[in-house]
Every structure is written in structure tokens, then in C-alpha cells.
Motif scaffolding. Structure first.
Motif, short mmCIF file in Angstrom:
data_model
loop_
_atom_site.label_atom_id
_atom_site.label_comp_id
_atom_site.label_asym_id
_atom_site.label_seq_id
_atom_site.Cartn_x
_atom_site.Cartn_y
_atom_site.Cartn_z
N SER A 1 -14.23 18.15 12.33
CA SER A 1 -13.54 18.52 13.63
C SER A 1 -12.05 18.73 12.94
O SER A 1 -11.34 19.69 13.52
CB SER A 1 -13.02 16.91 13.80
OG SER A 1 -13.08 16.03 13.27
N GLU A 2 -11.58 18.15 11.51
CA GLU A 2 -10.19 18.36 11.34
C GLU A 2 -10.68 20.07 10.00
O GLU A 2 -9.25 20.32 10.85
CB GLU A 2 -9.88 17.46 9.98
CG GLU A 2 -8.92 17.47 8.74
CD GLU A 2 -8.27 16.82 10.60
OE1 GLU A 2 -5.89 17.61 9.79
OE2 GLU A 2 -8.40 16.40 10.52
N GLN A 3 -10.87 20.63 9.94
CA GLN A 3 -11.12 21.57 9.83
C GLN A 3 -10.50 22.79 10.82
O GLN A 3 -10.41 23.49 11.01
CB GLN A 3 -12.11 22.14 8.93
CG GLN A 3 -12.59 21.44 7.57
CD GLN A 3 -13.97 22.14 6.69
OE1 GLN A 3 -15.13 23.12 7.04
NE2 GLN A 3 -14.05 21.84 5.52
N LYS A 4 -12.04 22.55 11.40
CA LYS A 4 -12.08 23.38 12.96
C LYS A 4 -10.28 23.46 13.82
O LYS A 4 -10.22 24.08 13.85
CB LYS A 4 -12.39 22.72 14.29
CG LYS A 4 -12.75 23.97 15.34
CD LYS A 4 -13.73 23.12 15.98
CE LYS A 4 -14.18 24.61 16.99
NZ LYS A 4 -15.04 23.84 17.83
N ALA A 5 -10.01 21.83 13.87
CA ALA A 5 -8.40 21.38 13.82
C ALA A 5 -7.15 22.56 13.12
O ALA A 5 -6.29 22.97 13.82
CB ALA A 5 -8.30 20.14 14.02
N VAL A 6 -7.75 22.85 12.19
CA VAL A 6 -6.33 23.45 11.35
C VAL A 6 -6.61 25.05 11.39
O VAL A 6 -5.40 25.61 11.43
CB VAL A 6 -6.57 23.05 9.64
CG1 VAL A 6 -5.66 23.62 8.89
CG2 VAL A 6 -6.82 21.86 9.59
N ILE B 1 -6.73 15.26 19.93
CA ILE B 1 -7.51 13.76 19.52
C ILE B 1 -8.82 14.42 19.56
O ILE B 1 -9.13 15.58 19.01
CB ILE B 1 -7.28 12.99 21.03
CG1 ILE B 1 -7.86 14.68 21.88
CG2 ILE B 1 -6.04 12.58 21.82
CD1 ILE B 1 -7.90 14.11 23.87
N GLN B 2 -9.74 13.47 19.03
CA GLN B 2 -11.11 14.16 18.94
C GLN B 2 -12.04 13.92 20.50
O GLN B 2 -11.49 13.40 21.42
CB GLN B 2 -11.75 13.07 18.22
CG GLN B 2 -11.56 13.03 16.76
CD GLN B 2 -12.37 12.26 15.87
OE1 GLN B 2 -12.87 10.22 16.37
NE2 GLN B 2 -13.40 12.32 14.27
N THR B 3 -12.45 14.87 20.11
CA THR B 3 -13.04 15.81 21.02
C THR B 3 -14.95 15.04 21.08
O THR B 3 -15.14 15.12 20.05
CB THR B 3 -12.96 16.35 22.67
OG1 THR B 3 -13.38 17.64 21.13
CG2 THR B 3 -11.25 17.21 22.78
N THR B 4 -15.82 15.04 21.76
CA THR B 4 -17.47 15.05 21.64
C THR B 4 -17.75 16.91 21.52
O THR B 4 -18.53 17.24 22.11
CB THR B 4 -18.60 14.91 22.80
OG1 THR B 4 -17.63 15.18 24.23
CG2 THR B 4 -17.83 12.91 22.33
N LEU B 5 -16.73 18.13 22.29
CA LEU B 5 -17.21 19.15 22.40
C LEU B 5 -17.43 19.43 20.79
O LEU B 5 -18.95 20.33 21.39
CB LEU B 5 -15.74 20.01 22.34
CG LEU B 5 -14.95 20.32 23.47
CD1 LEU B 5 -12.91 20.76 23.49
CD2 LEU B 5 -15.71 20.97 24.54
N PRO B 6 -17.90 20.03 19.83
CA PRO B 6 -18.62 19.80 19.06
C PRO B 6 -20.57 19.65 19.05
O PRO B 6 -21.29 20.02 18.98
CB PRO B 6 -18.40 19.64 17.95
CG PRO B 6 -17.02 19.70 17.54
CD PRO B 6 -17.13 19.01 19.47
N PHE B 7 -21.07 17.98 18.75
CA PHE B 7 -21.93 17.87 19.92
C PHE B 7 -22.22 17.92 21.07
O PHE B 7 -23.10 18.93 21.02
CB PHE B 7 -21.69 16.30 20.18
CG PHE B 7 -22.55 15.39 20.64
CD1 PHE B 7 -23.89 15.22 19.23
CD2 PHE B 7 -23.11 14.98 21.50
CE1 PHE B 7 -24.69 14.77 20.18
CE2 PHE B 7 -23.66 14.00 22.13
CZ PHE B 7 -24.94 14.11 21.29
#
Length: 104
Positions: free
Chosen positions: A99-104, A59-65
Motif C-alpha cells: 500500500s505504501e509503494q502504491k501510494a507513492v 487513508i488505508q483502503t481495502t481496494l487491493p484486497f
């Protein structure tokens, strides 16, 4: 995948666990992070560390923000106010979505 931070002065309130399903109608606050210390600097350091240790995929999160926000000079020096977020977003430079790159 889910990995939650921990350690002295770090508390995570959540009902998530690795492998659980998060339906599309979930409450957007899936976890609450509480950090404390002897003083604000210690608590802030623990929060920075805790945010960097989270691993949530699926799922997407606001962690990077949140990581970006907590490392601003205004937040670090406790110069935040009720309009802080609105002002920050108005002057925030656009950043690439990683986010997609970090998830990978």
C-alpha cells in the motif's frame, strides 16, 4: 487525493471529495461501488475495471484486497457462499503490504 471511476454501468455512492478530511472515527465504508451489465460477465468486467481506476491516498483502503478477491476463480465462476470469505482468508497465502509503494 481522490479519483473515482465512472462510465457506463458504474455507480459510486460516497460523500468523499478530493481534499476532504477523514477523521479517525470514520465509518469504514467510505464508498460503495455498484456495477451492472447485460450479464454477470459484463458487470464483473466493469467492476474489475472500476476497482483498478480508484485512486485514494491519505487513508488505508481495502481496494487491493477487493481486487484480489474479485479475481479469484470462485468469485469469477459465481461459486461464492456465506462462508466464502472465511474460507478464503483461512487459505490465503500471505502477501506483502504494497500500500505504501502504491501510494507513492
Amino acid at each position: 487525493r481522490l479519483h473515482l471511476p465512472g462510465g457506463p454501468g458504474v455507480r459510486i455512492d460516497t460523500a468523499l471529495y478530493a481534499g476532504c478530511s477523514v477523521v479517525p472515527f470514520y465509518d469504514p465504508m467510505i464508498a460503495k461501488v455498484i456495477c451492472w451489465g447485460r450479464d454477470r460477465d459484463e458487470a464483473l468486467g466493469r467492476m474489475v475495471q472500476a476497482l483498478s481506476e480508484f485512486e485514494i491516498t491519505g487513508i488505508q483502503t481495502t481496494l487491493p484486497f477487493l481486487q484480489e478477491l474479485i479475481e479469484t476463480s470462485a468469485f469469477e465462476s459465481s461459486r461464492v457462499h456465506t462462508q466464502f470469505l472465511e474460507e478464503y482468508l483461512a487459505h490465503r497465502p500471505s502477501v506483502p503490504d504494497l500500500s505504501e509503494q502504491k501510494a507513492v
